[in-house]
Design an enzyme around this catalytic site. Structure first.
Site, mmCIF file in Angstrom:
data_model
loop_
_atom_site.group_PDB
_atom_site.id
_atom_site.type_symbol
_atom_site.label_atom_id
_atom_site.label_comp_id
_atom_site.label_asym_id
_atom_site.label_seq_id
_atom_site.Cartn_x
_atom_site.Cartn_y
_atom_site.Cartn_z
ATOM 1 C CD GLN B 187 -0.186 -1.530 3.019
ATOM 2 O OE1 GLN B 187 -0.041 -2.451 2.207
ATOM 3 N NE2 GLN B 187 -0.095 -1.718 4.324
ATOM 4 C CB SER B 234 19.728 -10.830 1.316
ATOM 5 O OG SER B 234 21.020 -10.301 1.348
ATOM 6 C CD GLN B 256 23.277 -12.750 2.886
ATOM 7 O OE1 GLN B 256 24.077 -11.844 2.759
ATOM 8 N NE2 GLN B 256 21.979 -12.547 2.757
ATOM 9 C CG HIS B 259 20.189 -10.278 5.704
ATOM 10 N ND1 HIS B 259 19.717 -9.033 6.012
ATOM 11 C CD2 HIS B 259 21.498 -10.108 5.391
ATOM 12 C CE1 HIS B 259 20.688 -8.146 5.891
ATOM 13 N NE2 HIS B 259 21.782 -8.775 5.529
ATOM 14 C CD GLU B 323 22.154 -8.776 -1.803
ATOM 15 O OE1 GLU B 323 21.841 -9.881 -1.315
ATOM 16 O OE2 GLU B 323 21.728 -7.692 -1.360
ATOM 17 C CG HIS B 324 26.363 -9.392 -0.290
ATOM 18 N ND1 HIS B 324 25.082 -9.790 0.023
ATOM 19 C CD2 HIS B 324 26.401 -8.055 -0.057
ATOM 20 C CE1 HIS B 324 24.376 -8.745 0.443
ATOM 21 N NE2 HIS B 324 25.153 -7.667 0.401
ATOM 22 C CG ASP B 357 25.528 -5.732 4.928
ATOM 23 O OD1 ASP B 357 25.530 -5.679 3.681
ATOM 24 O OD2 ASP B 357 25.325 -6.785 5.558
ATOM 25 C CG HIS B 416 13.769 13.012 -39.990
ATOM 26 N ND1 HIS B 416 12.418 12.768 -39.986
ATOM 27 C CD2 HIS B 416 14.207 12.692 -38.736
ATOM 28 C CE1 HIS B 416 12.059 12.309 -38.789
ATOM 29 N NE2 HIS B 416 13.132 12.257 -38.014
#
Lengths: 438, 438
Positions: B187, B234, B256, B259, B323-324, B357, B416
């Site tokens: 929302q 992650s 990790q 998470h 990602e890492h 991080d 053109h």
């Protein structure tokens, strides 16, 4: 005749600047069906749609090397030279966009940098139809090549007899396209997104197209494929003061108008005389034009608008966020500084959009439909992704470790804190050991 | 106990590296309903969903200045210092990303350049829940501020008693967030995309979230709102050779794993001993950890994998696109050069993901789920768009005009071509006039 508005009220202005809407539920349904078809049935769906929409049933989807070589032979030398000039300028401008790696030391023992790396496999879409858009081939393939993309595939629809315009094939081969496939429309987008027996899936899709193509690109994003940008019909806004040349302004409006029936060409001015002169010139010049029927339709959505001042024009332009903005004013540099939403800006009366479309150097793939508020035109970095690197040495851990422990603990991520603690503990033990030895 | 694989076959490897799937039809339906609800009913829908999902019915959605000021007062000085250190490093790294305007002369009389301009209004989303992610506030707001975004709004859900974590409020105010709203979940994304009575619509939405939030971001893209990137859970990949410290590796895997239950932590190594040591260490260290139940679930999707060589590890990593990526090897610079798909890379055994991080400087908002193949982590340019500029002088038209006419004609866009022809004609006439005068 192109519409004129003299000092319109807010509502009238908003209405005149309303863009022709691009998507509808019907397009959506048709596109989703094509996407599903190609995902499920691969090449056979591509052949089915090619016969249905392009009027040609291709046996092999890949365009053979021999066909490409033959195409190159058929391009007149003089045109090749013009293409090469465009190629060189586009390359010069897009090379300057390549960024050097810049190592930043944020604390003692902490080095950080980023490296831009070409996306491994990209897909370019080039529409078919009446105009063979070889200039777009250059605008997509040149930055892809500079970015170091390992594989650059291209899809373009065949004509009714299975031919592809030789200029498209020639420029694709000049600009380093790896493989060309005969596929058009939403089905080509689906093929590049999901892969088929013949066409490998790509990580990012670029290029213009009709509303089916652009909607297909938006929808495959939901399945993890990146796209250049959302797109709507092409458009130009011209800000002209009394020093502008009405012949040039009219020619620029018409060059935009011939793009398609849903194109929009708007002049904003603080000069009443300019409106009258441009309106007449537009009639005069368009009369003999080849694409006059398209121009007529497009001019219906277009307008010449009188506002109080050039500053008012600039503020309306920033709200409209035009794809192309021509500043045909006495002090275009001053006015350019005030531009915050636009795709590409042309300064001064000698700068026509059409030179920018082909040969000045910057990309002509630009955000339309107001997307200049949140998207950029294509650049070399559009074909790359940034990877961050960081090295923290022993000294670095000692410097930033304790703060990290505190921050991680405050976020209640004690495992994060622990990853630093074990290192700090190790360093302390090591120091104690060498102290004992000494 | 974390899974171990010793020299797995291709199929076994693919299976072990399969990421937990993020989206499903049910999520989609729920999110679409929320998006429609907020679009139609604005603030009243936001209040309804807040009561339903957050357990709190907010009277005013905007967080008042007095509440923010009070929050700042409640943050301990020591923690403020740590936050300020992180702020400074993030600012240093992201400032270095600002690009200078570089004017390129592609032909005589043709000057081209581009200017990066901050997106006028951006929206940041900060999740609620157990961990108050104030570090993410810094990672989003600092580059937004550097980019020059005029308005930076932030949405974050209230707790059951209507409170927002003071650390979130403090960092938001430190990093230049303009207005904070009490709204969470899909929302909040809908509110920032479409606007409500209280919340203005933004041009681009940034920030992490659960699967409802990330799907909402993907779906509002179809309505023209830009987003930072698609997102999944992650993940970390660690490449460790025999010189790695198993205590550090285990700590990094666990940081990790904490998470979320759907996080993935993978170690690739060429050392059999390392697998055994890391497996034991993982058990040992996780035993006392606060988020142990989350860690247990996440380790089920994780693995320690033995491959033949570090080169094999790198090639698997490039296919996985983590990602890492931590390079806990003897020569991390050599190995970093081979990385082509990753979000953020940590070189050497002292570089932990957790320092990245929080505090090293580069952004921690990174492409997950394999998106590192086609998307970049956030940088200052993510909050800007590029505008192209070009000036063609009289001399310039004479230089590039004839080639433009030829190219436009070959594309069958004679309008053109005409835009250049009228200018060339004017210049010739002018020259003739001055010749006659002389």
């Amino acid at each position: 005749m192109i519409r004129t508005l003299y000092r319109p009220g807010q509502a009238e202005l908003v209405d005149a600047l309303r863009r022709p809407s691009a998507t509808d539920r019907e397009t959506d349904t048709a596109v989703r069906e094509i996407l599903d078809g190609v995902r499920d049935k691969g090449d056979s769906a591509l052949r089915y749609y090619s016969e249905k929409f392009d009027g040609y049933l291709p046996l092999s989807l890949k365009v053979e090397e021999s066909v490409i070589a033959e195409a190159a032979g058929s391009v007149p030398e003089e045109l090749k030279e013009a293409i090469n000039a465009a190629y060189k300028n586009i390359q010069t401008f897009h090379s300057a966009q390549l960024q050097k790696t810049n190592v930043v030391r944020t604390a003692e023992g902490v080095k950080c940098w980023s490296r831009n790396v070409g996306i491994e496999r990209v897909g370019l879409y080039i529409p078919g139809g009446t105009a063979p858009l070889f200039s777009t081939v250059l605008m997509l393939a040149v930055p892809a090549q500079l970015a170091g993309c390992r594989e650059i595939i291209m899809c373009t629809p065949p004509g009714k007899t299975g031919e592809i315009n030789p200029l498209i094939l020639y420029t694709a081969s000049l600009a380093g396209v790896t493989t060309i496939y005969m596929a058009g429309g939403a089905q080509a987008i689906a093929a590049m997104a999901y892969g088929t027996e013949s066409i490998p899936p790509v990580y990012k899709i670029f290029g213009p197209g009709n509303r089916y193509v652009t909607r297909a690109k938006e929808l495959v994003q939901l399945d993890g494929v990146a796209i250049d940008m959302p797109a709507g019909p092409s458009e130009v806004m011209i800000i002209a003061d009394e020093t502008a040349n009405p012949v040039f302004v009219a020619a620029d409006l018409l060059s935009q108008a011939e793009h398609g029936a849903d194109s929009q060409a708007i002049m904003l001015t603080d000069s009443k005389v300019m409106i009258e002169l441009v309106q007449k010139e537009t009639e005069l010049q368009s009369a003999g034009m080849e694409r006059n029927s398209i121009i007529r339709q497009s001019l219906e959505k277009s307008a010449l608008i009188l506002l109080d001042t050039i500053d008012d024009c600039l503020s309306v332009s920033n709200r409209y966020a035009p794809e192309h903005l021509i500043l045909a004013t006495a002090d275009p540099y001053l006015h350019a500084a005030a531009v915050i939403n636009a795709g590409s800006v042309f300064l001064g009366k000698y700068s026509s959009e059409s030179t920018g479309d082909y040969i000045t150097g910057p990309n002509h793939t630009l955000p339309t439909g107001g997307y200049a508020r949140n998207y950029s035109g294509l650049s070399t970095s559009s074909f790359m992704k940034k990877i961050f690197f960081q090295e923290v040495t022993k000294q670095g851990v000692m410097n930033i470790g304790p703060a990290t422990e505190m921050l991680a603990t405050a976020e209640m991520l004690t495992g994060h804190s622990n990853a630093v603690s074990v290192r700090l503990k190790y360093i302390t033990n090591e120091q104690n050991r060498s102290a004992r030895k000494a």
